[in-house]
Motif scaffolding. Structure first.
Motif, PDB file in Angstrom:
ATOM      1  N   MET A 165       0.828  -1.190   0.000  1.00 45.63           N
ATOM      2  CA  MET A 165       0.000   0.000   0.000  1.00 45.63           C
ATOM      3  C   MET A 165       0.874   1.257   0.000  1.00 45.63           C
ATOM      4  N   GLN A 166       1.929   1.245   0.802  1.00 44.47           N
ATOM      5  CA  GLN A 166       2.767   2.437   0.892  1.00 44.47           C
ATOM      6  C   GLN A 166       3.506   2.725  -0.410  1.00 44.47           C
ATOM      7  N   SER A 167       3.940   1.704  -1.115  1.00 47.11           N
ATOM      8  CA  SER A 167       4.671   1.946  -2.354  1.00 47.11           C
ATOM      9  C   SER A 167       3.751   2.420  -3.475  1.00 47.11           C
ATOM     10  N   CYS A 168       2.484   2.059  -3.438  1.00 48.53           N
ATOM     11  CA  CYS A 168       1.538   2.446  -4.499  1.00 48.53           C
ATOM     12  C   CYS A 168       0.855   3.784  -4.225  1.00 48.53           C
ATOM     13  N   LEU A 169       0.730   4.164  -2.976  1.00 50.87           N
ATOM     14  CA  LEU A 169      -0.022   5.373  -2.607  1.00 50.87           C
ATOM     15  C   LEU A 169       0.881   6.416  -1.960  1.00 50.87           C
ATOM     16  N   ARG A 170       1.953   6.757  -2.611  1.00 49.83           N
ATOM     17  CA  ARG A 170       2.941   7.683  -2.045  1.00 49.83           C
ATOM     18  C   ARG A 170       2.386   9.089  -1.823  1.00 49.83           C
ATOM     19  N   LYS A 171       1.353   9.485  -2.543  1.00 50.17           N
ATOM     20  CA  LYS A 171       0.790  10.841  -2.424  1.00 50.17           C
ATOM     21  C   LYS A 171      -0.408  10.907  -1.476  1.00 50.17           C
ATOM     22  N   LEU A 172      -0.675   9.832  -0.775  1.00 47.88           N
ATOM     23  CA  LEU A 172      -1.821   9.776   0.132  1.00 47.88           C
ATOM     24  C   LEU A 172      -1.713  10.869   1.195  1.00 47.88           C
ATOM     25  N   ARG A 173      -2.799  11.599   1.407  1.00 46.28           N
ATOM     26  CA  ARG A 173      -2.820  12.683   2.398  1.00 46.28           C
ATOM     27  C   ARG A 173      -3.670  12.345   3.612  1.00 46.28           C
ATOM     28  N   ARG A 228      -1.107   0.051  23.167  1.00 45.86           N
ATOM     29  CA  ARG A 228       0.268  -0.441  23.072  1.00 45.86           C
ATOM     30  C   ARG A 228       1.258   0.659  22.703  1.00 45.86           C
ATOM     31  N   LEU A 229       0.774   1.826  22.302  1.00 43.81           N
ATOM     32  CA  LEU A 229       1.668   2.922  21.948  1.00 43.81           C
ATOM     33  C   LEU A 229       2.205   3.592  23.208  1.00 43.81           C
ATOM     34  N   THR A 230       3.424   4.111  23.101  1.00 42.27           N
ATOM     35  CA  THR A 230       4.024   4.809  24.233  1.00 42.27           C
ATOM     36  C   THR A 230       4.273   6.268  23.868  1.00 42.27           C
ATOM     37  N   CYS A 231       4.491   7.071  24.881  1.00 42.97           N
ATOM     38  CA  CYS A 231       4.777   8.494  24.669  1.00 42.97           C
ATOM     39  C   CYS A 231       6.082   8.675  23.900  1.00 42.97           C
ATOM     40  N   THR A 232       7.036   7.812  24.118  1.00 45.85           N
ATOM     41  CA  THR A 232       8.308   7.899  23.413  1.00 45.85           C
ATOM     42  C   THR A 232       8.101   7.756  21.910  1.00 45.85           C
ATOM     43  N   GLU A 233       7.253   6.818  21.510  1.00 41.78           N
ATOM     44  CA  GLU A 233       6.954   6.633  20.086  1.00 41.78           C
ATOM     45  C   GLU A 233       6.245   7.855  19.521  1.00 41.78           C
ATOM     46  N   MET A 234       5.316   8.390  20.270  1.00 38.96           N
ATOM     47  CA  MET A 234       4.579   9.575  19.812  1.00 38.96           C
ATOM     48  C   MET A 234       5.531  10.767  19.647  1.00 38.96           C
ATOM     49  N   CYS A 235       6.417  10.961  20.609  1.00 33.81           N
ATOM     50  CA  CYS A 235       7.348  12.097  20.554  1.00 33.81           C
ATOM     51  C   CYS A 235       8.383  11.938  19.451  1.00 33.81           C
ATOM     52  N   SER A 236       8.620  10.719  19.013  1.00 30.66           N
ATOM     53  CA  SER A 236       9.623  10.505  17.962  1.00 30.66           C
ATOM     54  C   SER A 236       9.085  10.792  16.560  1.00 30.66           C
ATOM     55  N   LEU A 237       7.789  11.051  16.437  1.00 34.97           N
ATOM     56  CA  LEU A 237       7.235  11.374  15.123  1.00 34.97           C
ATOM     57  C   LEU A 237       7.878  12.649  14.580  1.00 34.97           C
ATOM     58  N   PRO A 238       8.105  12.712  13.264  1.00 32.30           N
ATOM     59  CA  PRO A 238       8.776  13.881  12.702  1.00 32.30           C
ATOM     60  C   PRO A 238       7.911  15.140  12.637  1.00 32.30           C
ATOM     61  N   PHE A 255       3.302   1.369  13.757  1.00 37.38           N
ATOM     62  CA  PHE A 255       3.112   2.803  13.949  1.00 37.38           C
ATOM     63  C   PHE A 255       4.240   3.580  13.270  1.00 37.38           C
ATOM     64  N   ARG A 256       5.469   3.167  13.536  1.00 35.69           N
ATOM     65  CA  ARG A 256       6.627   3.837  12.937  1.00 35.69           C
ATOM     66  C   ARG A 256       6.703   3.574  11.445  1.00 35.69           C
ATOM     67  N   LYS A 257       6.356   2.378  11.025  1.00 40.57           N
ATOM     68  CA  LYS A 257       6.385   2.026   9.605  1.00 40.57           C
ATOM     69  C   LYS A 257       5.418   2.908   8.816  1.00 40.57           C
ATOM     70  N   LEU A 258       4.288   3.222   9.401  1.00 41.23           N
ATOM     71  CA  LEU A 258       3.288   4.057   8.739  1.00 41.23           C
ATOM     72  C   LEU A 258       3.616   5.550   8.787  1.00 41.23           C
ATOM     73  N   LEU A 259       4.177   6.025   9.907  1.00 39.60           N
ATOM     74  CA  LEU A 259       4.242   7.472  10.127  1.00 39.60           C
ATOM     75  C   LEU A 259       5.633   8.087  10.230  1.00 39.60           C
ATOM     76  N   ASP A 299      10.838   0.225   4.113  1.00 35.99           N
ATOM     77  CA  ASP A 299       9.701   0.510   3.228  1.00 35.99           C
ATOM     78  C   ASP A 299       8.629   1.250   4.019  1.00 35.99           C
ATOM     79  N   ILE A 300       8.962   2.444   4.469  1.00 33.55           N
ATOM     80  CA  ILE A 300       8.065   3.113   5.407  1.00 33.55           C
ATOM     81  C   ILE A 300       7.475   4.384   4.838  1.00 33.55           C
ATOM     82  N   GLY A 301       6.372   4.720   5.418  1.00 35.87           N
ATOM     83  CA  GLY A 301       5.872   6.059   5.340  1.00 35.87           C
ATOM     84  C   GLY A 301       5.017   6.499   4.180  1.00 35.87           C
TER      85      GLY A 301
END
Length: 136
Positions: A1-9, A70-80, A50-54, A27-29
């Protein structure tokens, strides 16, 4: 899905949504993603997916991870993204953590909506107090 929908908003996943990985972590993001919503009742979203998607979504402005315990604050804060304006984290354990202050500090200047409904923790008041003090 990620490789085919690179412009997904906008990506809104319903539940249950089963994650399967055919590729590597590299193969993320979705680089143009602005909205990610995955309200969960079955808590299938973990740190890896979560990281693979975002991880490559610096334009993210709306993040809905209600019920994703299952998500942690550390993962949330690491988002770009530095521009999250709408954050839905009700029915998670994020606001129970002492590290939740990291999320508030990261996005407090931009937040226009914060959903922490279902919180029974008194600790949340402590977090808001610190954000207020830091803003002065």
């Amino acid at each position: 899905m990620q490789s085919c929908l690179r412009k997904l908003r906008i990506l809104r996943l319903g539940f249950p949504f089963v994650y399967q990985s055919a590729g590597t972590y590299k193969d993320i993001g979705f680089p143009d993603l602005e909205t990610f919503a995955h309200p969960s009742k079955e808590d299938l979203l973990d740190e890896f997916y979560f990281r693979k998607l975002l991880d490559l979504s610096p334009n993210l402005t709306e993040l809905d991870v209600r019920g994703c315990a299952r998500l942690t604050c550390t993962e949330m804060c690491s988002l770009p993204s530095r521009n999250v304006r709408k954050l839905y984290i009700s029915h998670t354990k994020l606001y129970c953590s002492d590290v939740f202050l990291c999320i508030l500090v990261k996005w407090c200047r931009n937040l226009v909506l914060l959903d922490i409904s279902g919180s029974k923790e008194e600790r949340i008041n402590h977090h808001f107090w610190w954000v207020f003090i830091m803003a002065i």
